[in-house]
Scaffold this motif. Sequence first.
Motif, PDB file in Angstrom:
ATOM      1  N   ILE A   1      44.606  33.137  31.188  1.00 28.48           N
ATOM      2  CA  ILE A   1      45.699  32.583  31.976  1.00 28.48           C
ATOM      3  C   ILE A   1      45.149  31.794  33.164  1.00 28.48           C
ATOM      4  N   THR A   2      44.097  32.299  33.771  1.00 30.72           N
ATOM      5  CA  THR A   2      43.486  31.594  34.900  1.00 30.72           C
ATOM      6  C   THR A   2      42.967  30.216  34.471  1.00 30.72           C
ATOM      7  N   ASP A   3      42.513  30.116  33.228  1.00 29.63           N
ATOM      8  CA  ASP A   3      42.079  28.809  32.710  1.00 29.63           C
ATOM      9  C   ASP A   3      43.258  27.843  32.650  1.00 29.63           C
ATOM     10  N   LEU A   4      44.417  28.341  32.230  1.00 33.66           N
ATOM     11  CA  LEU A   4      45.611  27.498  32.148  1.00 33.66           C
ATOM     12  C   LEU A   4      46.013  26.978  33.528  1.00 33.66           C
ATOM     13  N   VAL A   5      45.976  27.863  34.509  1.00 29.15           N
ATOM     14  CA  VAL A   5      46.345  27.461  35.869  1.00 29.15           C
ATOM     15  C   VAL A   5      45.377  26.406  36.395  1.00 29.15           C
ATOM     16  N   GLN A   6      44.098  26.587  36.150  1.00 30.08           N
ATOM     17  CA  GLN A   6      43.103  25.598  36.585  1.00 30.08           C
ATOM     18  C   GLN A   6      43.313  24.259  35.889  1.00 30.08           C
ATOM     19  N   GLU A   7      43.637  24.303  34.596  1.00 33.47           N
ATOM     20  CA  GLU A   7      43.899  23.077  33.842  1.00 33.47           C
ATOM     21  C   GLU A   7      45.133  22.353  34.387  1.00 33.47           C
ATOM     22  N   LEU A   8      46.147  23.120  34.755  1.00 33.68           N
ATOM     23  CA  LEU A   8      47.353  22.541  35.356  1.00 33.68           C
ATOM     24  C   LEU A   8      47.022  21.814  36.659  1.00 33.68           C
ATOM     25  N   LYS A   9      46.300  22.505  37.529  1.00 34.33           N
ATOM     26  CA  LYS A   9      45.996  21.952  38.841  1.00 34.33           C
ATOM     27  C   LYS A   9      45.073  20.737  38.757  1.00 34.33           C
ATOM     28  N   ALA A  10      44.278  20.695  37.671  1.00 40.65           N
ATOM     29  CA  ALA A  10      43.370  19.561  37.469  1.00 40.65           C
ATOM     30  C   ALA A  10      44.015  18.446  36.650  1.00 40.65           C
ATOM     31  N   ASN A  11      45.311  18.628  36.298  1.00 39.47           N
ATOM     32  CA  ASN A  11      46.073  17.628  35.529  1.00 39.47           C
ATOM     33  C   ASN A  11      45.528  17.395  34.124  1.00 39.47           C
ATOM     34  N   ARG A  12      44.856  18.398  33.581  1.00 45.93           N
ATOM     35  CA  ARG A  12      44.370  18.262  32.203  1.00 45.93           C
ATOM     36  C   ARG A  12      45.422  18.735  31.199  1.00 45.93           C
ATOM     37  N   ILE A  13      46.403  19.515  31.664  1.00 44.92           N
ATOM     38  CA  ILE A  13      47.604  19.819  30.887  1.00 44.92           C
ATOM     39  C   ILE A  13      48.808  19.584  31.801  1.00 44.92           C
ATOM     40  N   ASP A  14      49.968  19.398  31.205  1.00 44.93           N
ATOM     41  CA  ASP A  14      51.169  19.089  31.995  1.00 44.93           C
ATOM     42  C   ASP A  14      51.991  20.325  32.329  1.00 44.93           C
ATOM     43  N   ALA A  15      51.917  21.344  31.465  1.00 47.62           N
ATOM     44  CA  ALA A  15      52.696  22.562  31.672  1.00 47.62           C
ATOM     45  C   ALA A  15      52.044  23.696  30.890  1.00 47.62           C
ATOM     46  N   ALA A  16      52.462  24.914  31.197  1.00 49.54           N
ATOM     47  CA  ALA A  16      51.936  26.076  30.480  1.00 49.54           C
ATOM     48  C   ALA A  16      53.048  27.105  30.320  1.00 49.54           C
ATOM     49  N   ILE A  17      52.979  27.872  29.233  1.00 51.98           N
ATOM     50  CA  ILE A  17      53.920  28.974  29.041  1.00 51.98           C
ATOM     51  C   ILE A  17      53.230  30.257  29.478  1.00 51.98           C
ATOM     52  N   ILE A  18      53.814  30.941  30.459  1.00 54.32           N
ATOM     53  CA  ILE A  18      53.243  32.171  31.006  1.00 54.32           C
ATOM     54  C   ILE A  18      54.371  33.184  31.209  1.00 54.32           C
ATOM     55  N   GLU A  19      54.103  34.441  30.908  1.00 56.73           N
ATOM     56  CA  GLU A  19      55.107  35.487  31.113  1.00 56.73           C
ATOM     57  C   GLU A  19      55.528  35.541  32.580  1.00 56.73           C
ATOM     58  N   ASP A  20      56.810  35.823  32.809  1.00 58.05           N
ATOM     59  CA  ASP A  20      57.377  35.689  34.154  1.00 58.05           C
ATOM     60  C   ASP A  20      56.642  36.468  35.239  1.00 58.05           C
ATOM     61  N   LYS A  21      56.361  37.748  35.008  1.00 55.70           N
ATOM     62  CA  LYS A  21      55.728  38.564  36.043  1.00 55.70           C
ATOM     63  C   LYS A  21      54.296  38.123  36.313  1.00 55.70           C
ATOM     64  N   VAL A  22      53.640  37.603  35.299  1.00 57.85           N
ATOM     65  CA  VAL A  22      52.290  37.074  35.469  1.00 57.85           C
ATOM     66  C   VAL A  22      52.348  35.744  36.199  1.00 57.85           C
ATOM     67  N   ALA A  23      53.319  34.907  35.810  1.00 55.35           N
ATOM     68  CA  ALA A  23      53.469  33.592  36.437  1.00 55.35           C
ATOM     69  C   ALA A  23      53.788  33.708  37.924  1.00 55.35           C
ATOM     70  N   GLU A  24      54.589  34.717  38.287  1.00 55.52           N
ATOM     71  CA  GLU A  24      55.002  34.855  39.684  1.00 55.52           C
ATOM     72  C   GLU A  24      53.820  34.962  40.637  1.00 55.52           C
ATOM     73  N   GLY A  25      52.788  35.684  40.214  1.00 56.75           N
ATOM     74  CA  GLY A  25      51.604  35.816  41.057  1.00 56.75           C
ATOM     75  C   GLY A  25      50.927  34.484  41.296  1.00 56.75           C
ATOM     76  N   HIS A  26      50.835  33.666  40.259  1.00 53.43           N
ATOM     77  CA  HIS A  26      50.198  32.354  40.391  1.00 53.43           C
ATOM     78  C   HIS A  26      51.088  31.386  41.171  1.00 53.43           C
ATOM     79  N   LEU A  27      52.380  31.512  41.017  1.00 59.57           N
ATOM     80  CA  LEU A  27      53.303  30.663  41.784  1.00 59.57           C
ATOM     81  C   LEU A  27      53.224  30.983  43.270  1.00 59.57           C
ATOM     82  N   ASN A  28      53.125  32.262  43.593  1.00 59.69           N
ATOM     83  CA  ASN A  28      53.017  32.654  44.998  1.00 59.69           C
ATOM     84  C   ASN A  28      51.714  32.193  45.628  1.00 59.69           C
ATOM     85  N   ALA A  29      50.660  32.115  44.787  1.00 61.95           N
ATOM     86  CA  ALA A  29      49.345  31.720  45.296  1.00 61.95           C
ATOM     87  C   ALA A  29      49.128  30.205  45.294  1.00 61.95           C
TER      88      ALA A  29
END
Length: 265
Positions: free
Chosen positions: A182-210
Amino acid sequence: MKILKFALSCVLTVGLLAACGTSEENKEKQGTGGEAPQEKVTLVMGTSADYPPYEFIDTAVSDDIIGFDVDIAMYIAEKLGFELKIQDMDFNGLIPALQNNRVDFVLAGMTPRPDRLENADFSDIYYVAEQMIVFKADSGINSLEDLAGKKLGVQLGSIQVDLAKEIAEEFEGVQIEERNKITDLVQELKANRIDAAIIEDKVAEGHLNANADLAAFIIEEEGEVGSAIAFPKGSELRDQFNEVLREMVENGEMEKLIIKWFRQG
């Protein structure tokens, strides 16, 4: 005769001493209860520790794997009298690890989808969550329709892969990108190498807050898709674990863990 009597006396004395020695050794082995203490059997739990709050490593505190699933496993192991060992690996390697007997069970926020049911047995559902589309806040993505022609990231071997395929079938030009963590997906998002990612809500919330530059919305799905514990086919552990899971629901322990990991703050 005296010599014979003396020899027999020595033999009897040695025999008695030996018997006494054996008795004392048995007492030491048996302990106060009169039975030899049995060593606890160690169960190996397979997981992928990149999925907070289910399982993760808080490097600022220690190198231990912690989380919702870990607390569930520890409770069950203690209740059933097992020692617990946790083995971290990539998510897509968890079911093969079960099949090759490298782990005794898998607790990793895993959904018992049909292909997994062919290769493993699953416990009762212990938690139900929702899926989110996560994206850069300034990307212009506001709905599933906006994913047409975009790169959509998912964790390799996860239930989100199937969901991404359904989205790709519905909206033209969606390219699915799979990553190990999942951390790879977030890094790819922030680097604009992917446009979006599907992540479970409770897991996504932590990354959204950070990450203030990320945003998300819930994917509306039919039916409930929940997490369960996976076991090798035919494992006797499944029924034992199910019994404790039901007990955890009834005695409020499961709700305590849900509040601890998903609703605090």
